[in-house]
Design a protein around this motif. Structure first.
Motif, PDB file in Angstrom:
ATOM      1  N   ARG A  97       0.851  -1.208   0.000  1.00  0.00           N
ATOM      2  CA  ARG A  97       0.000   0.000   0.000  1.00  0.00           C
ATOM      3  C   ARG A  97       0.877   1.246   0.000  1.00  0.00           C
ATOM      4  NH1 ARG A  97      -4.555   1.506  -1.842  1.00  0.00           N
ATOM      5  NH2 ARG A  97      -5.342  -0.522  -1.216  1.00  0.00           N
ATOM      6  N   SER A  99       3.610 -10.264  10.888  1.00  0.00           N
ATOM      7  CA  SER A  99       2.671  -9.224  10.468  1.00  0.00           C
ATOM      8  C   SER A  99       1.413  -9.850   9.848  1.00  0.00           C
ATOM      9  CB  SER A  99       3.366  -8.315   9.449  1.00  0.00           C
ATOM     10  OG  SER A  99       2.479  -7.356   8.961  1.00  0.00           O
ATOM     11  N   GLY A 126       1.312  -0.797  10.276  1.00  0.00           N
ATOM     12  CA  GLY A 126       2.178  -0.437  11.407  1.00  0.00           C
ATOM     13  C   GLY A 126       1.560  -0.758  12.756  1.00  0.00           C
ATOM     14  N   LYS A 144      -2.421  -2.810  -7.329  1.00  0.00           N
ATOM     15  CA  LYS A 144      -1.682  -3.701  -6.415  1.00  0.00           C
ATOM     16  C   LYS A 144      -2.639  -4.717  -5.810  1.00  0.00           C
ATOM     17  CE  LYS A 144      -2.345  -2.688  -1.704  1.00  0.00           C
ATOM     18  NZ  LYS A 144      -2.315  -3.563  -0.562  1.00  0.00           N
ATOM     19  N   ARG A 197      10.116  -8.071   2.174  1.00  0.00           N
ATOM     20  CA  ARG A 197      10.416  -7.686   3.557  1.00  0.00           C
ATOM     21  C   ARG A 197      10.942  -8.927   4.256  1.00  0.00           C
ATOM     22  NH1 ARG A 197       5.400  -6.036   7.542  1.00  0.00           N
ATOM     23  NH2 ARG A 197       6.670  -5.351   9.289  1.00  0.00           N
ATOM     24  N   GLN A 253      -2.430  -9.546  11.281  1.00  0.00           N
ATOM     25  CA  GLN A 253      -3.604  -9.084  10.515  1.00  0.00           C
ATOM     26  C   GLN A 253      -4.762 -10.081  10.640  1.00  0.00           C
ATOM     27  OE1 GLN A 253      -3.390  -7.107   6.862  1.00  0.00           O
ATOM     28  NE2 GLN A 253      -5.136  -8.164   5.990  1.00  0.00           N
ATOM     29  N   PHE A 258       6.125   6.471  11.053  1.00  0.00           N
ATOM     30  CA  PHE A 258       6.417   6.148   9.646  1.00  0.00           C
ATOM     31  C   PHE A 258       6.482   7.442   8.838  1.00  0.00           C
ATOM     32  CE2 PHE A 258       4.562   2.101  10.973  1.00  0.00           C
ATOM     33  CZ  PHE A 258       5.367   1.189  10.310  1.00  0.00           C
ATOM     34  N   ILE A 297      10.642   1.804   4.330  1.00  0.00           N
ATOM     35  CA  ILE A 297      10.209   2.337   5.632  1.00  0.00           C
ATOM     36  C   ILE A 297      11.236   3.347   6.151  1.00  0.00           C
ATOM     37  CG2 ILE A 297       9.876   1.737   8.086  1.00  0.00           C
ATOM     38  CD1 ILE A 297       8.595  -0.876   7.184  1.00  0.00           C
TER      39      ILE A 297
HETATM   40  N1  PPS Z   1       5.042   4.799   5.194  1.00  0.00           N
HETATM   41  C1  PPS Z   1       4.455   3.742   5.737  1.00  0.00           C
HETATM   42  N2  PPS Z   1       3.415   3.884   6.588  1.00  0.00           N
HETATM   43  C2  PPS Z   1       2.841   2.792   7.155  1.00  0.00           C
HETATM   44  N3  PPS Z   1       3.216   1.524   6.934  1.00  0.00           N
HETATM   45  C3  PPS Z   1       4.256   1.337   6.100  1.00  0.00           C
HETATM   46  C4  PPS Z   1       4.897   2.422   5.472  1.00  0.00           C
HETATM   47  N4  PPS Z   1       5.880   1.923   4.686  1.00  0.00           N
HETATM   48  C5  PPS Z   1       5.840   0.603   4.810  1.00  0.00           C
HETATM   49  N5  PPS Z   1       4.864   0.239   5.673  1.00  0.00           N
HETATM   50  C6  PPS Z   1       4.601  -1.145   6.044  1.00  0.00           C
HETATM   51  O1  PPS Z   1       3.555  -1.668   5.265  1.00  0.00           O
HETATM   52  C7  PPS Z   1       3.147  -2.865   5.927  1.00  0.00           C
HETATM   53  C8  PPS Z   1       1.821  -3.335   5.377  1.00  0.00           C
HETATM   54  O2  PPS Z   1       2.080  -3.887   4.119  1.00  0.00           O
HETATM   55  P1  PPS Z   1       0.995  -3.988   2.962  1.00  0.00           P
HETATM   56  O3  PPS Z   1       0.438  -2.649   2.664  1.00  0.00           O
HETATM   57  O4  PPS Z   1       1.626  -4.705   1.857  1.00  0.00           O
HETATM   58  O5  PPS Z   1      -0.114  -4.875   3.673  1.00  0.00           O
HETATM   59  S1  PPS Z   1      -1.277  -5.681   2.945  1.00  0.00           S
HETATM   60  O6  PPS Z   1      -0.720  -6.937   2.467  1.00  0.00           O
HETATM   61  O7  PPS Z   1      -1.826  -4.841   1.874  1.00  0.00           O
HETATM   62  O8  PPS Z   1      -2.270  -5.912   4.029  1.00  0.00           O
HETATM   63  C9  PPS Z   1       3.122  -2.486   7.391  1.00  0.00           C
HETATM   64  O9  PPS Z   1       3.461  -3.650   8.116  1.00  0.00           O
HETATM   65  P2  PPS Z   1       3.225  -3.802   9.692  1.00  0.00           P
HETATM   66  O10 PPS Z   1       4.135  -2.792  10.348  1.00  0.00           O
HETATM   67  O11 PPS Z   1       3.633  -5.195  10.006  1.00  0.00           O
HETATM   68  O12 PPS Z   1       1.773  -3.522   9.940  1.00  0.00           O
HETATM   69  C10 PPS Z   1       4.173  -1.373   7.501  1.00  0.00           C
HETATM   70  O13 PPS Z   1       5.309  -1.729   8.227  1.00  0.00           O
END
Ligand code: PPS
Length: 291
Positions: A52, A139, A255, A103, A131, A143, A238, A205
């Motif tokens: 995302r 993670s 996050g 995506k 990652r 979810q 973030f 990140i």
């Molecule tokens: N800028 C910014 N802000 C917030 N979060 C950020 C950002 N960049 C990367 N991430 C990381 O994105 C992780 C979620 O990944 P996805 O968007 O691929 O998740 S999903 O598969 O669509 O549910 C999410 O993972 P988790 O921290 O484990 O929740 C974030 O670490």
């Protein structure tokens, strides 16, 4: 301006093709015809890898328009059966020269997705954001846990799913999704390596701008994204996005604090993943600092 106009049209969900109102000849008018086009690039995964964030960051570029919702066309039979016209209709309005990006993280691990995507458009550019697969697994579990709690459904602790009699349980789905080499092998059977750009999720990140520069280059876009498009939000922990005076952070589903896992179990997971990770590094010709 056209870009702003397109965003308004998209959010209003207007017709599938719109021509701007100007005093142009029909040919010129055709050049400014906004329509829903097949994606030039697709973010195929990985689930919880930062897909995302990558999509929203690419959308900062004026020549990129993105499908806001995950489309799940190439991975879900019920959507795939609806056909390519349905798929195209899920895309945002774009002008000629703009790149459409969608995506769906589920594509990466879906066995039929590579062949389906190849037949739809063998020239489509693929983006894969990876990652640390151990962190990704936690993670992923977090979810699923969150969804089950919301629906008042029972859940098992992570350690119970991950370990069977003290050993890593190879049939745990979230673990299988973290075996990147197995999934990547299927994509590389059809798509040349240079058609798949790998984004380092941890680097995105820590400092998004350099990763975005590389992605712009891969997509053959005129560089337009700048460091000023990002600022570190201390509350969120973030980077958030800045564009045309608006700021945007990802929602709270990104996050979240991770579900607990003992250090011992995490180390077992890291040991288990060591060989699969090495195979993946060799396969893609890139290495990452994973556990
Ligand atoms: N800028 C910014 N802000 C917030 N979060 C950020 C950002 N960049 C990367 N991430 C990381 O994105 C992780 C979620 O990944 P996805 O968007 O691929 O998740 S999903 O598969 O669509 O549910 C999410 O993972 P988790 O921290 O484990 O929740 C974030 O670490």
């Amino acid at each position: 301006q056209l870009c702003v106009c397109l965003r308004e049209l998209r959010s209003a969900s207007l017709m599938t093709s719109v021509t701007s109102v100007t005093s142009e000849t029909p040919a010129q008018a055709q050049n400014t015809t906004a329509s829903r086009r097949m994606p030039g690039a697709i973010i195929i995964g990985v689930r919880k890898g930062g897909t995302r964030a990558l999509l929203e960051m690419l959308n900062l570029h004026p020549d990129v328009e993105v499908a806001k919702a995950e489309v799940h066309y190439f991975n879900l039979d019920e959507n795939f059966r609806k056909g390519l016209d349905w798929y195209r209709a899920q895309m945002p309005l774009t002008l000629p020269g703009q790149v459409t990006v969608e995506k769906t993280p589920g594509y990466f691990t879906a066995p039929l997705a590579p062949a389906r995507m190849w037949s739809a458009n063998p020239a489509v550019k693929l983006l894969l954001i990876v990652r640390d697969p151990a962190e990704r697994l936690v993670s992923d579990y977090t979810q699923v846990l969150h969804n089950r709690l919301q629906q008042n459904k029972p859940y098992q602790p992570l350690e119970e799913l991950l370990l069977r009699q003290g050993r890593i349980n190879p049939s745990y789905k979230a673990l299988q999704r973290s075996l990147y080499h197995q999934h990547m092998a299927r994509w590389l059977e059809l798509f040349p390596r240079e058609q798949i750009h790998i984004v380092d999720g941890e680097a995105l990140i820590q400092d998004p701008f350099p990763e975005l520069q590389k992605a712009e280059r891969f997509l053959e876009l005129v560089p337009q994204i700048t460091p000023d498009n990002f600022y570190f939000n201390t509350t969120k922990g973030f980077y958030c996005l800045l564009s045309e005076g608006h700021d945007k952070c990802l929602d709270d589903s990104k996050g979240r604090p991770h579900a607990p896992l003992s250090n011992k179990a995490f180390q077992k997971l890291c040991r288990y993943l060591w060989v699969p990770n090495q195979i993946f590094f060799r396969m893609v010709g890139q290495t990452f600092k994973w556990c």
